[in-house]
Enzyme design. Structure first.
Site, PDB file in Angstrom:
ATOM      1  CG  ASP A 253      -1.928  -0.946   1.221  1.00 36.53           C
ATOM      2  OD1 ASP A 253      -1.979  -1.920   0.206  1.00 36.53           O
ATOM      3  OD2 ASP A 253      -2.811  -1.057   2.023  1.00 36.53           O
ATOM      4  CG  HIS A 395       2.431   0.090   4.159  1.00 33.74           C
ATOM      5  ND1 HIS A 395       2.326  -0.611   5.308  1.00 33.74           N
ATOM      6  CD2 HIS A 395       1.356   0.795   3.975  1.00 33.74           C
ATOM      7  CE1 HIS A 395       0.995  -0.622   5.636  1.00 33.74           C
ATOM      8  NE2 HIS A 395       0.371   0.217   5.015  1.00 33.74           N
TER       9      HIS A 395
HETATM   10 NI    NI Z   1      -2.650   2.992   3.479  1.00 32.01          NI
END
Ligand code: NI
Length: 443
Positions: A253, A395
């Site tokens: 993400d 991430h």
């Molecule tokens: Ni996010």
């Protein structure tokens, strides 16, 4: 003595005389024989008369008793013959004469299959009139796609070419490779049968890339894969997914980041693995080349809003705007819109899902990589929580995560997981993704 015999009366004088004459003739004959002369010949045409008892001696010195032994018939290119002494043979050869009659004959051919045998002196004239001095010049081997060969006179060739035969064997064969690395030219008609045996015209089809956990990668032939597995190598993931084997989805993400996302993509590419990137519009607009690369690697790009707001706090109109602005950037980069959404912070409700108009994808494993920023921690967390059907949240904007991925990917592959995209995972686990619904794993 004579008288004594006569007196005995047993041997009449007539008979004695006959015996004596016979003995005498015999003596004379043998002495005449010893005196007999014989003619001998040398290679250079000389002859000599010698006593019969000297023959062996002369033979040993190179003389011959038979004149034919010192001569040879020689032939000229026009067919004429001459008998010469052996000693003269080299001179005649030097003058263009031949020792063997076959040497002055030449068989000539026409393109329609006639042949004729002529003297050498006539050859030039025949060649000038359409004859050829080698059958190879008037014949050609043709090949059919099913592997037959035929050798024809040139006059027959056009008809065969019209009927599907080829002059160039390369036109009816193709190089194929076996799973064990052997290669062979195969007639086109046989390629299917070879294909069933695992052969291919593309060598990459019979090869597999393999990796070791220390990062080495090699290409081996299929037949050798098991042997390499036995000594610690693993197959690089192929695009084909085996539904009977475990699979999970790595998701990243908040990117893409021009610094850390390429590291993640490099790792995925190296091992043939795929992942899903839930990108922000604000991060994507200046990193469209990374979106393109994700797409080229077979990764899925999902929508993670434009600016990472808590969607529950936005109006419907602003929620839609967060998604459409991001969709447009992605579509401009890779040619199509994302089909899945991940809400920032995992914060959503029915109203948000309705505004999003796409399936919402959550996660089953939260690495908290943003919090710990520790590659070893992230790696262990993923490896300890990997399950068939899992969706793992990371991430790609953190260097520690990018570093962790370098070992996560090969370790998961080594443990037998197929690293697939979220949508591949859903499909192979029997899910149909629907708008207005959220999914946290696919078991
Ligand atoms: Ni996010």
């Amino acid at each position: 003595m004579f008288f004594h015999i006569e007196n005995k009366g047993r041997y009449p004088m007539k008979r004695i005389i006959a015996v004596l004459m016979a003995v005498t003739i015999c003596f004379i004959t043998s002495s005449v024989h010893a005196q007999e002369k014989i003619l001998m010949y040398s290679d250079d045409g000389h002859s000599i008369t010698i006593a019969y008892n000297k023959v062996d001696e002369y033979k040993n010195a190179g003389w011959h008793t038979d004149k034919s032994e010192v001569t040879r018939v020689m032939y000229a290119a026009d067919g004429s013959e001459i008998t010469v002494y052996l000693a003269e043979v080299p001179d005649y050869i030097a003058d263009g004469w031949f020792e063997n009659k076959t040497d002055i004959l030449k068989t000539l051919y026409t393109t329609d299959g006639q042949s004729i045998t002529v003297f050498l002196s006539e050859v030039r004239n025949y060649l000038d009139n359409g004859w050829y001095d080698s059958i190879d010049y008037v014949t050609r081997t043709l090949y059919s796609p099913d592997g037959e060969t035929v050798t024809l006179f040139l006059s027959q060739v056009p008809e065969y070419l019209d009927n599907g035969w080829h002059e160039d064997i390369g036109e009816v064969t193709t190089l194929m490779y076996a799973p064990d690395g052997s290669e062979r030219y195969v007639f086109l008609a046989d390629t299917k049968a070879y294909g069933i045996m695992g052969w291919s015209t593309d060598i990459r089809d019979v090869q597999r890339e393999m990796f070791a956990l220390d990062g080495r990668k090699i290409t081996v032939f299929k037949a050798d894969v098991e042997a390499y597995k036995n000594v610690g190598w693993y197959e690089v993931q192929t695009s084909e997914i085996d539904p009977s084997k475990p699979m999970l989805a790595l998701t990243f993400d908040d990117g893409p980041s021009s610094v850390t996302t390429p590291v993640v993509l490099d790792t995925l590419e190296y091992y043939g693995a795929r992942a899903t990137f839930f990108v922000l519009g604000s991060m994507s607009k200046n990193n469209t080349s990374l979106l393109k690369r994700m797409s080229q690697l077979g990764c899925t790009i999902g929508n993670h809003t434009y600016g990472h707001p808590d969607l529950k706090k936005l109006s419907d109109k602003n929620i839609k705007s967060q998604f459409t602005r991001t969709d447009d950037i992605i579509k401009n980069a890779v040619g199509f819109e994302p089909t899945i959404i991940r809400p920032p912070y995992g914060s959503y409700n029915q109203r948000v899902m309705q505004a999003g108009e796409k399936p919402f994808i959550l996660w089953s494993v939260d690495t908290l990589d943003w919090k710990y920023r520790d590659a070893e921690y992230v790696k262990n967390h993923v490896l300890n929580n990997a399950r068939d059907g899992a969706i793992i949240l990371m991430h790609d904007i953190h260097a520690s995560t990018a570093e962790a991925v370098k070992s996560i990917v090969p370790e998961l592959l080594a443990r037998g997981y197929q690293l697939v995209t979220v949508d591949e995972l859903a499909m192979h686990k029997g899910y149909t993704l629907e708008s207005g619904k959220s999914y946290a794993s696919f078991r």
